[in-house]
Design an enzyme around this catalytic site. Sequence first.
Site, mmCIF file in Angstrom:
data_model
loop_
_atom_site.group_PDB
_atom_site.id
_atom_site.type_symbol
_atom_site.label_atom_id
_atom_site.label_comp_id
_atom_site.label_asym_id
_atom_site.label_seq_id
_atom_site.Cartn_x
_atom_site.Cartn_y
_atom_site.Cartn_z
ATOM 1 C CG ASP A 187 -2.109 0.938 0.989
ATOM 2 O OD1 ASP A 187 -2.094 1.709 0.008
ATOM 3 O OD2 ASP A 187 -3.043 0.909 1.814
ATOM 4 C CB VAL A 188 3.506 2.179 -2.173
ATOM 5 C CG1 VAL A 188 4.173 0.988 -1.477
ATOM 6 C CG2 VAL A 188 3.111 1.795 -3.605
ATOM 7 C CE LYS A 189 -4.143 4.976 -0.080
ATOM 8 N NZ LYS A 189 -3.781 3.900 0.867
ATOM 9 N NE ARG A 190 6.231 5.411 -2.742
ATOM 10 C CZ ARG A 190 6.051 5.324 -1.427
ATOM 11 N NH1 ARG A 190 4.905 5.666 -0.870
ATOM 12 N NH2 ARG A 190 7.037 4.914 -0.643
#
Lengths: 304, 304
Positions: free
Chosen positions: A103-106
Site C-alpha cells: 500500500d504505497v499510493k505512489r
Amino acid sequence: MISQLIKGIKEKNAPIVVGLDPMLSYIPEDITARCFAQYGETLEGAAEAVLEFNKGLVDAVYDLVPAVKPQIAMYEQFGIPGLLAFKKTVDYCHEKGLVVIGDVKRGDIGSTSAAYANAHLGQVTVGSTVCTPFDEDIATVNPYLGTDGIEPFLKVCREQKKGIFVLCKTSNPSSGEFQDRIIDGRPLYEWVAEKINEWGATAMDGDYSEVGAVVGATYPEMGAALRKMMPKAMILVPGYGAQGGRGKDLKGFFNEDGLGAIVNSSRGIIAAWKSETYKGMDYKAAARAAVTDMQADIASALKG
Amino acid sequence: MISQLIKGIKEKNAPIVVGLDPMLSYIPEDITARCFAQYGETLEGAAEAVLEFNKGLVDAVYDLVPAVKPQIAMYEQFGIPGLLAFKKTVDYCHEKGLVVIGDVKRGDIGSTSAAYANAHLGQVTVGSTVCTPFDEDIATVNPYLGTDGIEPFLKVCREQKKGIFVLCKTSNPSSGEFQDRIIDGRPLYEWVAEKINEWGATAMDGDYSEVGAVVGATYPEMGAALRKMMPKAMILVPGYGAQGGRGKDLKGFFNEDGLGAIVNSSRGIIAAWKSETYKGMDYKAAARAAVTDMQADIASALKG
C-alpha cells in the site's frame, strides 16, 4: 498476479487481506521491551519490534487469508530501519505463500512513475546485474496525474505479471471533496473508474485485469455502482472494522459469484488483542480469532 | 520554512531549485566504475554512485541556488541502499545550507498521512526518544484524498516550521485527464487551488504560507491564472528545460515583485554535461554553467 490472488481467495474461502500497518502502540510490551533493550529506543529498535510483531501476526493467520497489505507509511516513519523492516516483511510473507499488496499510493509523471514501478513491482538493472528492490506483488497507485503516470506501472504489470489497485473512491471522510465532484453529470470517481477499465483492458489476467480499484467500505452505495461499472476490475475495499465499514455494507462490492472484491482490515485484526472482544488473548490468538470472525461476517453478508 | 526559502531566493537572486533526480545514465563512467568495483553491480553500488554524483553536483552549485529537490522515486528504485543515499543526500545538502524539497508526492488517509508527515518533515517518538527519520524541509503532497489527508502535514508544518507543495496542475502531458475536467464551471485544478488557499491560511510564514502549489511550466496560461488565484502560495514550477518549459513561459508564475515562484530543473542541470551545449565540460562545470544560464534566462524573462 490477480488470478493468483483470486485462486488464494477461493482456496481459503476468504476475500480478506490483513493490513500490516503496525503502530508501536499495537505491539505488546514484551516485544518492544526486548527490542529496545537490544537496539535502544531508536529507529532500529522500533523497526525490529515491528518486524517481530509482523512475523507473529503472519504466523497466526497465513493459512486463513490469501494476502497481506503492508502500509509503507507505517514503516517509512521509522526511516531506513523501518523500510528494511518493510522489505523483510514482504520477504517473510512470500515465504508463507501470501500475495503482498504494497500500500504505497505512489504516482508521478512518466519517467518517475517508471522508477516507482520498478522499485515496488519490477526490477532495475545495475551494470549487467538485474536487481529486485522491494518485490511486492501488487501496489496501490494514485491516479491524479493521469494515464502517463499509470502507463509505466501497466508495463511492469504486463511484463512481470504484477498488479495495481488504483485509488478510485477512498474510505476517508473527506474523500468526497474532490472525488465526488460532478463532471459532465458524473462524479470524478466514475471517470477514474472508466480509466481503470481502459487501463485494465491492456493487462488482462484471466477473467479479471491486473488493474483493480480501491473503493472504501464506508461508501457502500458507491461501491455497488462502481462494481457494476468495472466488471473486470477487482476491488480492494479498505475501511472495514475500525473505520466503520460492516459486513452488511459489503455485498454490493462483490459479483454474483462471490468474487470481485477483497476486504482489508488492519487495526481490527492486528490490534484485536487490545479490544474488548478479544480481551485476555495474546495478540496472535486474537488476530486469528478476528480473521475468523471477519470471514463469518462477510460470508453471512454475501448469503443474505 | 517558506520564508527561509524566499530569503535564499533573494540572497542568491535565483528562483531556482536543482532537481536531484539521478539516473545511472547521467552519472559519469569513472564514478560508476569506481563504485561498482568497490560494491559490485548491486543496489549498494548504484546507490554509492548516486550519492557521489550528488555530492559533486551540490558542491558545484550550492552557492548559486537556494534549494534542491531530490525525487525520492529515483532513490527508491535502488531499494534500501537507494533510500540511504537519499537520506545522506538530504543531510549533505543541509550541511551546505540548502533548503531540501523532498519530491515524495505522498498522500493517504488521516493516520497514514500523519506517518508520512512525520517520516519526511517531522519526528517519531520511540519509547522516550524523539527520532528524525528523513528530515526534509518541504515535501510535495498529492491532494486526491482531500483535507483529512493534508491536515496531518499542516500540523507538522505549523509545529515544526516546515512546508508542503500540493500537486495542483502537473507538468506531464496527460495531467489534464482529470485535473482539467470542469466542475461547476471551473477546472478541478482551480478547486484544488482554492483548497490550497484554505489550507495555507492555517499555516502562514511571513507574506506567504507554508502551503505552496505545484504547477507545471508546460502550462503557462494556467500558471498565470493560478498565480492570481493563490496570492499567498509559492508555486513550485517543474517542467522547465528537458520537459519543454522555457524562460519566456515563466513570467506569469511570478508576482510583480519577482517572487512567488521557484523553478525546478533536473535533467537540464544534472545531465548538462551530456548535452551539445555544454559538451566537453565535466559534469560539475556543466551543471554550474547550466544553472547560470537558467538564471539569466529567467531574469531576462522577468524583465521582458
